[in-house]
Design an enzyme around this catalytic site. Structure first.
Site, short mmCIF file in Angstrom:
data_model
loop_
_atom_site.label_atom_id
_atom_site.label_comp_id
_atom_site.label_asym_id
_atom_site.label_seq_id
_atom_site.Cartn_x
_atom_site.Cartn_y
_atom_site.Cartn_z
N GLY A 97 4.23 12.80 35.28
CA GLY A 97 4.93 13.58 34.26
C GLY A 97 4.34 14.95 33.99
O GLY A 97 3.40 15.40 34.64
N CYS A 152 -6.90 14.92 37.99
CA CYS A 152 -5.47 15.19 38.17
C CYS A 152 -4.77 15.48 36.84
O CYS A 152 -4.99 16.54 36.27
CB CYS A 152 -4.80 14.07 38.95
SG CYS A 152 -3.28 14.60 39.78
N LEU A 153 -3.95 14.59 36.32
CA LEU A 153 -3.33 14.82 35.01
C LEU A 153 -4.42 14.98 33.95
O LEU A 153 -4.28 15.80 33.03
CB LEU A 153 -2.39 13.67 34.64
CG LEU A 153 -1.68 13.78 33.29
CD1 LEU A 153 -0.86 15.05 33.19
CD2 LEU A 153 -0.79 12.55 33.06
N GLU A 188 -11.50 9.64 44.12
CA GLU A 188 -11.52 8.19 44.39
C GLU A 188 -10.71 7.83 45.62
O GLU A 188 -10.61 6.63 45.96
CB GLU A 188 -10.95 7.44 43.17
CG GLU A 188 -9.44 7.36 43.09
CD GLU A 188 -8.74 8.66 42.77
OE1 GLU A 188 -7.51 8.73 42.93
OE2 GLU A 188 -9.41 9.63 42.37
N SER A 227 0.84 7.90 39.42
CA SER A 227 1.16 9.32 39.35
C SER A 227 2.51 9.65 39.98
O SER A 227 3.10 10.70 39.70
CB SER A 227 0.06 10.14 40.05
OG SER A 227 -1.18 9.98 39.42
N GLY A 262 2.33 17.83 40.89
CA GLY A 262 3.43 18.78 40.88
C GLY A 262 3.28 19.82 39.80
O GLY A 262 4.16 20.67 39.63
N GLN A 315 -5.45 18.53 33.92
CA GLN A 315 -4.47 19.38 33.24
C GLN A 315 -4.55 19.21 31.72
O GLN A 315 -4.46 20.19 30.97
CB GLN A 315 -3.07 19.03 33.75
CG GLN A 315 -2.88 19.30 35.23
CD GLN A 315 -1.74 18.50 35.85
OE1 GLN A 315 -0.94 17.88 35.14
NE2 GLN A 315 -1.67 18.51 37.17
N HIS A 372 -8.17 14.02 43.98
CA HIS A 372 -8.54 12.63 43.75
C HIS A 372 -9.81 12.24 44.49
O HIS A 372 -9.78 11.84 45.66
CB HIS A 372 -7.39 11.71 44.18
CG HIS A 372 -6.23 11.74 43.25
ND1 HIS A 372 -6.08 10.85 42.21
CD2 HIS A 372 -5.17 12.59 43.19
CE1 HIS A 372 -4.97 11.15 41.54
NE2 HIS A 372 -4.40 12.20 42.11
N ASN A 414 -2.17 14.71 44.75
CA ASN A 414 -0.84 14.29 44.35
C ASN A 414 -0.54 14.91 42.99
O ASN A 414 -0.87 14.34 41.96
CB ASN A 414 -0.73 12.76 44.26
CG ASN A 414 0.55 12.35 43.57
OD1 ASN A 414 1.55 13.06 43.61
ND2 ASN A 414 0.53 11.21 42.89
#
Length: 366
Positions: free
Chosen positions: A228, A254-255, A343, A48, A298, A258, A341, A296
């Site tokens: 990204g 996370c991603l 994990e 990430s 952005g 999104q 996260h 983590n």
């Protein structure tokens, strides 16, 4: 080498001078900071972070060395390291190498002996921006030209650079559950958490099609973390839409969170400076309990869009620092995701229950 000069130049013209750490060279990326007190190697190898210059707020980096067992991927993924005290001698008996040897082997350029508190305050005030670290070029005008060529993280697709080249399996085929993982930059501890829960896992490349994924005959589907801008990943959004159509339990981290949001029409946005650390408080709105989490990211999921589409998405978790969206579930579908996260490696483990929740959902629907 420890006395070699190094410079950090930011896109707004701010510069810091320190000492070289790791490989002698030049590197660029978007600057960010992590507030974790431990786990630096896990962070370095988290996909990430691909394309980012990492500022570590913990004062001592390297004091317990590095160990092969602590990696979250095949190698270092950060673009550069920025720290206060870079400690080469290490005390941990289980360590395999010093941090200097490790970063030289991995080819990572870094800078130490800079005021990381000042840098973090600057990012918190001005926001995330690109930077360049160099221990071989010290002319600021030349460094500015190098920095001008660095791509902006906003609109940048990076998962295809860190995903697996080809599908692979983990665990025993006789396991109780079969889980298909869309690898947008997955961490190894995510996969280990599935294996611990009696899952046979198949990890697919980021751009794998639904036919390939469903040929595995999965009981559950998972969309991983990764680097990204999710707004530049229509291919993954299309896959997530296909996963939702299957009606099987779907989990995103996370991603992946999104991407799931975008798949049901909820847009994402670039945050001012993001959340990165292992001490972020999140409230589970379903249970009323709070958890300390590893984060983590952005980019975030639009709270305004969710508020206008409560018939599509329900908020399940919120960040207690800034009230940002930390978890959702899709109305009428066995699909949920979290921004943080669960994990977490090395920890905390407050949110590990989410893996149990996913496996329980699979068991209920088999």
């Amino acid at each position: 080498m420890s006395q070699q000069r190094a410079i950090l130049l930011l896109a707004d013209g701010t510069s810091y001078e320190g000492k070289a750490a790791g490989k002698i060279g030049t590197t660029t990326g978007e600057i960010c900071f992590n507030t974790g007190m431990t786990g630096y190697q896990e962070v370095f190898t988290d996909p990430s972070y691909f394309g980012q210059l990492l500022v570590t707020t913990n004062a001592h980096i390297g004091n317990y060395g590095t160990a092969n067992a602590d990696t979250e991927s095949a190698g270092v993924k950060i673009a550069g390291l920025i720290c206060k005290n870079f400690t080469v001698p290490f005390s941990r008996q289980l360590a395999d190498a010093s941090i200097q040897d490790y970063l030289e082997t991995e080819g990572l350029v870094g800078i130490s002996d800079v005021d990381t508190r000042a840098i973090v305050r600057h990012i918190r005030t001005k926001g995330a921006m690109n930077g360049v670290i160099s221990s071989e070029e010290f002319d600021l005008k030349k460094l500015k030209k190098i920095l001008d060529k660095a791509p902006d993280m906003d609109g940048l697709e990076l998962s295809s650079k860190v995903t697996t080249d080809k599908a692979y399996t983990l665990g025993e085929e006789s396991a109780k559950h079969r889980v298909a993982v869309l690898d947008l930059g997955t961490k190894q501890n995510i996969l280990r958490n599935f294996l611990k829960r009696d899952c046979f896992v198949k990890v697919f490349p980021a751009k794998a099609g639904m036919d390939e994924i469903m040929s595995f005959k999965p009981d559950g589907l998972f969309i991983s973390n990764g680097p990204g801008d999710p707004g530049a990943m229509d291919y993954a959004v299309d896959t997530a839409k296909g996963m939702l159509e299957q009606g099987k339990p779907l989990f995103g981290i996370c991603l992946g969170h999104q991407i799931l949001a975008r798949a049901v029409g909820i847009p994402t946005y670039k945050m001012h400076h993001g959340h990165r650390g292992i001490n972020h408080p999140v409230k589970n709105l379903i249970t009323g309990k709070s958890e300390i989490t590893s984060q983590n990211h952005g980019f975030g999921v639009s709270p305004e869009a969710i508020a206008a589409n409560t018939d599509v998405v329900e908020v399940t978790h919120r960040n207690l620092n800034d009230d940002t969206i930390e978890g959702i579930r899709v109305v009428g579908k066995p699909a949920f995701s979290v921004q943080y996260h669960p994990e977490a490696s090395p920890g905390p483990h407050d949110a590990a229950y989410l893996f149990d929740q996913f496996v329980d959902l699979i068991a209920e629907r088999k």
